[in-house]
Design a protein around this motif. Structure first.
Motif, mmCIF file in Angstrom:
data_model
loop_
_atom_site.group_PDB
_atom_site.id
_atom_site.type_symbol
_atom_site.label_atom_id
_atom_site.label_comp_id
_atom_site.label_asym_id
_atom_site.label_seq_id
_atom_site.Cartn_x
_atom_site.Cartn_y
_atom_site.Cartn_z
ATOM 1 N N ARG A 29 0.739 -1.291 0.135
ATOM 2 C CA ARG A 29 -0.050 -0.027 -0.348
ATOM 3 C C ARG A 29 1.106 1.090 0.276
ATOM 4 O O ARG A 29 0.249 2.449 -0.020
ATOM 5 N N ARG A 30 2.210 1.230 0.547
ATOM 6 C CA ARG A 30 3.148 2.276 0.205
ATOM 7 C C ARG A 30 3.610 2.994 -0.802
ATOM 8 O O ARG A 30 4.706 3.547 -1.160
ATOM 9 N N GLY A 31 3.879 1.873 -2.065
ATOM 10 C CA GLY A 31 3.972 2.011 -3.092
ATOM 11 C C GLY A 31 5.406 1.186 -2.558
ATOM 12 O O GLY A 31 5.654 0.434 -2.343
ATOM 13 N N PRO A 32 6.352 1.456 -4.258
ATOM 14 C CA PRO A 32 7.591 0.619 -4.300
ATOM 15 C C PRO A 32 8.881 0.798 -3.593
ATOM 16 O O PRO A 32 8.527 2.114 -3.442
ATOM 17 N N LEU A 33 8.866 0.085 -2.666
ATOM 18 C CA LEU A 33 9.746 -0.362 -1.797
ATOM 19 C C LEU A 33 11.280 -1.057 -2.032
ATOM 20 O O LEU A 33 11.028 -2.059 -2.219
ATOM 21 N N THR A 34 12.502 -0.540 -1.520
ATOM 22 C CA THR A 34 13.458 -1.269 -1.548
ATOM 23 C C THR A 34 13.571 -2.957 -1.132
ATOM 24 O O THR A 34 12.536 -2.542 0.438
ATOM 25 N N LEU A 35 13.925 -3.708 -1.655
ATOM 26 C CA LEU A 35 13.585 -5.068 0.122
ATOM 27 C C LEU A 35 14.709 -4.579 0.600
ATOM 28 O O LEU A 35 14.091 -5.250 2.046
ATOM 29 N N ARG A 36 15.678 -3.414 0.931
ATOM 30 C CA ARG A 36 16.313 -3.404 1.667
ATOM 31 C C ARG A 36 15.760 -2.511 2.784
ATOM 32 O O ARG A 36 15.756 -2.610 3.953
ATOM 33 N N TRP A 37 14.813 -1.444 2.777
ATOM 34 C CA TRP A 37 13.766 -0.555 3.227
ATOM 35 C C TRP A 37 12.482 -1.655 3.761
ATOM 36 O O TRP A 37 12.905 -1.365 5.417
#
Length: 164
Positions: free
Chosen positions: A123-131
């Motif tokens: 729901r937050r939009g694209p995020l990195t695997l790191r995040w």
């Protein structure tokens, strides 16, 4: 186990996450089912409820957010609150086993991605695997601390006072 002191970034991040996962499990292991269900605060927070909640969070972030499965497919509630609910048939052994299974699947899912790859199904939009990893370290560490405090209170309350 102490996290890896000298290693590449991914190895260190994954080790910190696994260490926090293990610490949360350790906070409930050795408690009876009754002790693990005990509510000492007004919210639904119990040692067993904490473990059920992070099981849900692991699935929301890795199984849904990264792998693209649906909450419906996984039988997950759409909202956070029901994830804390402990049912009569929930036992420490069963909830720990389910958490370990979900974490093993999360590790398997994440292994296919690089740290900069995007989790796009959230729901937050694209995020990195790191995040995502760092968020889960934060989430699980916070709840492991809650579980430690609850465990201490439960065991202190159950302690038999020894006369002097």
């Amino acid at each position: 186990m102490e996290p890896v002191l000298i290693a590449d970034e991914r190895t260190q991040i994954e080790q910190f996450l696994d260490t926090n996962r293990d610490e949360l499990v350790e906070a409930v292991e050795g408690l009876t089912d009754e002790q693990a269900r005990r509510r000492l605060v007004p919210s639904l927070t119990t040692p067993l409820g904490l473990l059920k909640h992070v099981t849900w969070a692991e699935q929301v972030w890795f199984h849904v957010g990264l792998a693209g499965r649906t909450r419906e497919e996984l039988g997950l509630p759409l909202e956070n609150d029901p994830s804390w609910t402990v049912h009569e048939d929930d036992t420490v052994a069963a909830v720990v086993a389910e958490y370990r299974r979900v974490c093993a699947e999360a590790r398997e899912i994440a292994a296919a991605y690089a740290l900069d790859d995007l989790a796009v199904h959230n729901r937050r939009g694209p995020l990195t695997l790191r995040w995502l990893y760092l968020h889960m370290i934060e989430e699980i560490a916070r709840h492991a601390g809650h579980a430690d405090i609850l465990r201490e209170q439960i065991l202190a309350g159950d302690a038999v006072e020894v006369p002097e």
